[in-house]
Write a protein that holds these residues in place. Structure first.
Motif, PDB file in Angstrom:
ATOM      1  N   GLU A 160       0.822  -1.225   0.000  1.00 23.46           N
ATOM      2  CA  GLU A 160       0.000   0.000   0.000  1.00 23.46           C
ATOM      3  C   GLU A 160       0.850   1.267   0.000  1.00 23.46           C
ATOM      4  O   GLU A 160       0.348   2.341  -0.354  1.00 23.46           O
ATOM      5  CB  GLU A 160      -0.913   0.034   1.228  1.00 23.46           C
ATOM      6  CG  GLU A 160      -2.025  -0.984   1.205  1.00 23.46           C
ATOM      7  CD  GLU A 160      -1.667  -2.214   2.012  1.00 23.46           C
ATOM      8  OE1 GLU A 160      -0.696  -2.132   2.791  1.00 23.46           O
ATOM      9  OE2 GLU A 160      -2.331  -3.244   1.847  1.00 23.46           O
ATOM     10  N   HIS A 220       4.388   3.871  -3.072  1.00 26.30           N
ATOM     11  CA  HIS A 220       4.602   5.202  -3.647  1.00 26.30           C
ATOM     12  C   HIS A 220       5.156   6.191  -2.620  1.00 26.30           C
ATOM     13  O   HIS A 220       5.466   7.323  -2.969  1.00 26.30           O
ATOM     14  CB  HIS A 220       3.299   5.736  -4.231  1.00 26.30           C
ATOM     15  CG  HIS A 220       2.208   5.903  -3.214  1.00 26.30           C
ATOM     16  ND1 HIS A 220       1.689   4.853  -2.503  1.00 26.30           N
ATOM     17  CD2 HIS A 220       1.545   7.006  -2.788  1.00 26.30           C
ATOM     18  CE1 HIS A 220       0.744   5.300  -1.686  1.00 26.30           C
ATOM     19  NE2 HIS A 220       0.632   6.603  -1.843  1.00 26.30           N
ATOM     20  N   ASN A 240       9.879   7.770  -8.810  1.00 24.25           N
ATOM     21  CA  ASN A 240      11.052   8.284  -9.512  1.00 24.25           C
ATOM     22  C   ASN A 240      12.289   7.415  -9.306  1.00 24.25           C
ATOM     23  O   ASN A 240      13.384   7.791  -9.694  1.00 24.25           O
ATOM     24  CB  ASN A 240      11.338   9.737  -9.121  1.00 24.25           C
ATOM     25  CG  ASN A 240      11.400   9.910  -7.629  1.00 24.25           C
ATOM     26  OD1 ASN A 240      11.059   9.011  -6.867  1.00 24.25           O
ATOM     27  ND2 ASN A 240      11.844  11.066  -7.192  1.00 24.25           N
ATOM     28  N   HIS A 243       5.573   1.307 -18.101  1.00 26.14           N
ATOM     29  CA  HIS A 243       5.018   0.381 -19.078  1.00 26.14           C
ATOM     30  C   HIS A 243       5.933   0.197 -20.280  1.00 26.14           C
ATOM     31  O   HIS A 243       5.670  -0.619 -21.146  1.00 26.14           O
ATOM     32  CB  HIS A 243       3.634   0.831 -19.530  1.00 26.14           C
ATOM     33  CG  HIS A 243       3.632   2.183 -20.174  1.00 26.14           C
ATOM     34  ND1 HIS A 243       3.995   2.356 -21.473  1.00 26.14           N
ATOM     35  CD2 HIS A 243       3.343   3.412 -19.698  1.00 26.14           C
ATOM     36  CE1 HIS A 243       3.918   3.638 -21.761  1.00 26.14           C
ATOM     37  NE2 HIS A 243       3.528   4.295 -20.706  1.00 26.14           N
ATOM     38  N   ARG A 280       9.510  11.162  -4.744  1.00 23.99           N
ATOM     39  CA  ARG A 280       8.450  12.123  -5.069  1.00 23.99           C
ATOM     40  C   ARG A 280       7.128  11.372  -4.926  1.00 23.99           C
ATOM     41  O   ARG A 280       6.825  10.488  -5.709  1.00 23.99           O
ATOM     42  CB  ARG A 280       8.603  12.625  -6.505  1.00 23.99           C
ATOM     43  CG  ARG A 280       7.876  13.920  -6.784  1.00 23.99           C
ATOM     44  CD  ARG A 280       7.452  14.043  -8.237  1.00 23.99           C
ATOM     45  NE  ARG A 280       6.297  13.206  -8.514  1.00 23.99           N
ATOM     46  CZ  ARG A 280       5.040  13.584  -8.312  1.00 23.99           C
ATOM     47  NH1 ARG A 280       4.774  14.778  -7.840  1.00 23.99           N
ATOM     48  NH2 ARG A 280       4.040  12.773  -8.581  1.00 23.99           N
ATOM     49  N   ALA A 281       6.374  11.704  -3.915  1.00 26.45           N
ATOM     50  CA  ALA A 281       5.121  10.991  -3.668  1.00 26.45           C
ATOM     51  C   ALA A 281       4.013  11.593  -4.521  1.00 26.45           C
ATOM     52  O   ALA A 281       3.826  12.800  -4.519  1.00 26.45           O
ATOM     53  CB  ALA A 281       4.753  11.069  -2.196  1.00 26.45           C
ATOM     54  N   PRO A 282       3.274  10.752  -5.273  1.00 25.70           N
ATOM     55  CA  PRO A 282       2.168  11.290  -6.069  1.00 25.70           C
ATOM     56  C   PRO A 282       1.005  11.724  -5.189  1.00 25.70           C
ATOM     57  O   PRO A 282       0.258  12.623  -5.543  1.00 25.70           O
ATOM     58  CB  PRO A 282       1.766  10.109  -6.958  1.00 25.70           C
ATOM     59  CG  PRO A 282       2.229   8.908  -6.233  1.00 25.70           C
ATOM     60  CD  PRO A 282       3.438   9.312  -5.446  1.00 25.70           C
ATOM     61  N   SER A 283       0.873  11.064  -4.035  1.00 23.47           N
ATOM     62  CA  SER A 283      -0.243  11.350  -3.134  1.00 23.47           C
ATOM     63  C   SER A 283       0.170  10.847  -1.768  1.00 23.47           C
ATOM     64  O   SER A 283       0.922   9.884  -1.664  1.00 23.47           O
ATOM     65  CB  SER A 283      -1.492  10.611  -3.627  1.00 23.47           C
ATOM     66  OG  SER A 283      -2.457  10.568  -2.607  1.00 23.47           O
ATOM     67  N   ALA A 340      -2.463   6.392   1.360  1.00 22.96           N
ATOM     68  CA  ALA A 340      -2.063   5.002   1.132  1.00 22.96           C
ATOM     69  C   ALA A 340      -3.235   4.143   1.580  1.00 22.96           C
ATOM     70  O   ALA A 340      -3.756   4.344   2.674  1.00 22.96           O
ATOM     71  CB  ALA A 340      -0.808   4.672   1.932  1.00 22.96           C
ATOM     72  N   ILE A 346      -1.730   7.009  -7.768  1.00 22.35           N
ATOM     73  CA  ILE A 346      -0.761   6.168  -7.056  1.00 22.35           C
ATOM     74  C   ILE A 346      -0.195   5.108  -8.001  1.00 22.35           C
ATOM     75  O   ILE A 346      -0.953   4.396  -8.667  1.00 22.35           O
ATOM     76  CB  ILE A 346      -1.432   5.521  -5.829  1.00 22.35           C
ATOM     77  CG1 ILE A 346      -1.834   6.606  -4.844  1.00 22.35           C
ATOM     78  CG2 ILE A 346      -0.514   4.501  -5.180  1.00 22.35           C
ATOM     79  CD1 ILE A 346      -2.665   6.105  -3.687  1.00 22.35           C
ATOM     80  N   ASN A 347       1.110   5.005  -8.097  1.00 22.80           N
ATOM     81  CA  ASN A 347       1.820   4.081  -9.001  1.00 22.80           C
ATOM     82  C   ASN A 347       1.524   4.351 -10.475  1.00 22.80           C
ATOM     83  O   ASN A 347       1.607   3.463 -11.315  1.00 22.80           O
ATOM     84  CB  ASN A 347       1.517   2.614  -8.657  1.00 22.80           C
ATOM     85  CG  ASN A 347       1.979   2.260  -7.260  1.00 22.80           C
ATOM     86  OD1 ASN A 347       2.925   2.854  -6.756  1.00 22.80           O
ATOM     87  ND2 ASN A 347       1.312   1.322  -6.632  1.00 22.80           N
ATOM     88  N   MET A 348       1.154   5.541 -10.755  1.00 25.77           N
ATOM     89  CA  MET A 348       0.998   6.120 -12.100  1.00 25.77           C
ATOM     90  C   MET A 348       0.271   5.304 -13.165  1.00 25.77           C
ATOM     91  O   MET A 348       0.689   5.305 -14.319  1.00 25.77           O
ATOM     92  CB  MET A 348       2.347   6.620 -12.627  1.00 25.77           C
ATOM     93  CG  MET A 348       3.524   5.681 -12.517  1.00 25.77           C
ATOM     94  SD  MET A 348       5.122   6.506 -12.434  1.00 25.77           S
ATOM     95  CE  MET A 348       5.230   7.265 -14.029  1.00 25.77           C
ATOM     96  N   PRO A 349      -0.852   4.639 -12.877  1.00 28.90           N
ATOM     97  CA  PRO A 349      -1.568   3.995 -13.983  1.00 28.90           C
ATOM     98  C   PRO A 349      -2.168   5.009 -14.955  1.00 28.90           C
ATOM     99  O   PRO A 349      -2.064   4.840 -16.175  1.00 28.90           O
ATOM    100  CB  PRO A 349      -2.669   3.193 -13.276  1.00 28.90           C
ATOM    101  CG  PRO A 349      -2.857   3.872 -11.974  1.00 28.90           C
ATOM    102  CD  PRO A 349      -1.518   4.431 -11.591  1.00 28.90           C
ATOM    103  N   ARG A 368      -1.419   8.229 -15.571  1.00 30.17           N
ATOM    104  CA  ARG A 368      -0.453   8.988 -16.368  1.00 30.17           C
ATOM    105  C   ARG A 368       0.048   8.135 -17.531  1.00 30.17           C
ATOM    106  O   ARG A 368       0.212   8.615 -18.646  1.00 30.17           O
ATOM    107  CB  ARG A 368       0.724   9.423 -15.491  1.00 30.17           C
ATOM    108  CG  ARG A 368       0.520  10.769 -14.840  1.00 30.17           C
ATOM    109  CD  ARG A 368       1.598  11.047 -13.835  1.00 30.17           C
ATOM    110  NE  ARG A 368       1.351  10.331 -12.596  1.00 30.17           N
ATOM    111  CZ  ARG A 368       2.235  10.218 -11.619  1.00 30.17           C
ATOM    112  NH1 ARG A 368       3.438  10.751 -11.737  1.00 30.17           N
ATOM    113  NH2 ARG A 368       1.931   9.565 -10.513  1.00 30.17           N
ATOM    114  N   SER A 369       0.271   6.832 -17.248  1.00 32.84           N
ATOM    115  CA  SER A 369       0.753   5.948 -18.315  1.00 32.84           C
ATOM    116  C   SER A 369      -0.297   5.773 -19.399  1.00 32.84           C
ATOM    117  O   SER A 369      -0.007   5.888 -20.583  1.00 32.84           O
ATOM    118  CB  SER A 369       1.104   4.578 -17.733  1.00 32.84           C
ATOM    119  OG  SER A 369       1.942   4.710 -16.624  1.00 32.84           O
TER     120      SER A 369
END
Lengths: 186, 256
Positions: free
Chosen positions: A56, A59, A67, A93, B42-45, B48, B218-221, B223-224
């Motif tokens: 969880e 990130h 990054n 991806h 760098r945390a996107p949010s 959690a 979170i975990n950039m789905p 954005r991808s």
């Protein structure tokens, strides 16, 4: 109750326990052998030398923050490629690695079980939440390979397909220790 | 007899314990990633989805939410349908998605001039109450209300291409089907339902995800995915959801 009757009852109980254990063994051994990477208990982690990775908070902390994903160059000249498997994407991806050089692929999952395969190579790496799986890739030739998920993970499983670009080592960019490279769009 | 069964018992246990370790694929994974050279995170949010967070976000008081929502009416409509297609509809919004966005507005992880100042003074409980209220509103809009939803239907070719992306995704490019996370087929924790969302809003979010202007997934789905979509596909998807087709199974618009 006579001593004989008690003895007979004990013997029956013992047989029952033994039978249960045999069933457990028959069912449990293949499960343990194929699904070992999904076990998550302190004892198991101590046995396997795993450190728990919190799915969880990937990130927020640890080596799978966004990054730090992608290809990194190590001091010894090898490369480390970190990826997250999640429903229904591998992140990044699109990844880029040099040809002919060992690349340590480190993979974890943010949700359920996934498996990363590389089409055209004999390669499969399972991904499970709470643990990191690692494999070393050394791909001799440059090329582009699809990397689909090989573990059914839900309604989006079929489209879970990343892309691996292997470029000649001399054309691979020179990476500083803090550089991370991938070929994802944004 | 007794010692024999004890031996058997011990054998069973030890085999169970040791068997996986004997396999070639099971050698312990080197577990110490060196921290040297790791760039600062760098945390996107800051959200959690731990189980206690999910509990907190999904157990709001809808009645208190109703009272708090009075101040949202002006833009988001009294029934959760906004009059401006650029402003999101909140009716039937997933609780967790709503709560996460409020937290992200408050923490500055999602940028919005209007929403940042509105969300900042709200407590986590306030957000949960509002989430509980809006998640209860029906996604069918009152036709007598002033609202932008649903918008005019897009051309058939466009909605067919959007429908394909929503049902199947694109295997070649690795775009997962939208409905696997945004419903109605599946929901991912924190993913909003798109059943009744405005086209302009969806399009703006897709463009912002693609450009990185919005980066709180979170975990950039997203954005991808938004980056992999072409501009035509983004418009087709936005039009599809904006015209209210998102409430139907997407196979309804696929060519036979």
């Amino acid at each position: 109750m006579s001593g004989e009757a008690i003895g007979a009852r004990r013997a029956r109980a013992r047989t029952a326990v033994l039978q249960m254990l045999i069933v457990l063994l028959i069912v449990g051994t293949p499960l343990a052998m194929t699904r070992f990477y999904e076990f998550d208990s302190p004892l198991w982690r101590a046995l396997m030398g795993h450190r728990r990775v919190d799915p969880e908070t990937l990130h927020l902390q640890g080596e799978f923050v966004e990054n730090n994903l992608g290809t990194a160059r190590e001091a010894d000249g090898s490369y480390t490629l970190r990826m997250i498997a999640q429903q229904y994407m591998f992140v990044p991806h699109c990844v880029r690695i040099p040809a002919g050089v060992p690349v340590h692929l480190r993979l974890t999952s943010a949700d359920g079980a996934h498996a990363l395969t590389i089409v055209g190579l004999d390669f499969l790496l399972k991904a499970a939440p709470t643990s990191v799986t690692q494999a070393t890739l050394r791909i001799a030739h440059a090329g582009v390979f699809p990397m689909p998920c090989a573990e059914f993970c839900g309604p989006g499983h079929l489209a879970m397909n990343a892309r691996l670009e292997v470029v000649p080592a001399e054309r691979f960019q020179n990476l500083q220790p803090t550089d991370r490279v991938n070929c994802a769009v944004p | 007899m007794q010692s024999c069964s004890r031996v058997l018992l011990l054998t069973c246990f030890s085999v169970l314990l040791i068997a996986p370790l004997m396999l070639p694929g099971c050698s312990p994974t080197p577990s110490s990633p060196r921290a040297i050279g790791q760039p600062p995170a760098r945390a996107p949010s800051f959200v959690a989805w731990k189980s206690e967070t999910v509990l907190e976000a999904s157990h709001g008081d809808a009645l208190r939410g109703l009272l708090l929502a009075k101040r949202c009416d002006h833009c988001h409509g009294s029934e959760g349908f906004s009059a401006n297609a650029n402003i999101p509809n909140l009716a039937g919004m997933e609780r967790l998605a709503f709560w996460k966005e409020m937290e992200d507005f408050a923490s500055g992880k999602r940028n919005s001039e209007v929403m940042s100042s509105i969300a900042a003074p709200l407590t986590r409980q306030d957000s949960a109450d509002l989430a509980a209220y809006y998640s209860m509103l029906p996604t069918a809009a009152d036709p007598l209300d002033r609202q932008a939803f649903p918008q005019a239907a897009t051309p058939a070719a466009q909605s067919a291409s959007a429908g394909r992306l929503i049902v199947l995704g694109d295997v070649g490019r690795g775009i997962p089907p939208c409905q696997a996370c945004h419903g109605p087929v599946g929901f991912k924790t924190g993913a909003p339902s798109l059943a009744a969302q405005n086209a302009d809003y969806v399009l703006r979010q897709l463009r912002d995800f693609a450009s990185g202007a919005r980066a709180n997934d979170i975990n950039m789905p997203m954005r991808s995915i938004a980056g992999l979509l072409t501009e035509e596909e983004r418009q087709a998807l936005a039009g599809y959801y904006g015209s209210g087709l998102g409430r139907l199974p997407a196979s309804a618009v696929l060519p036979k």
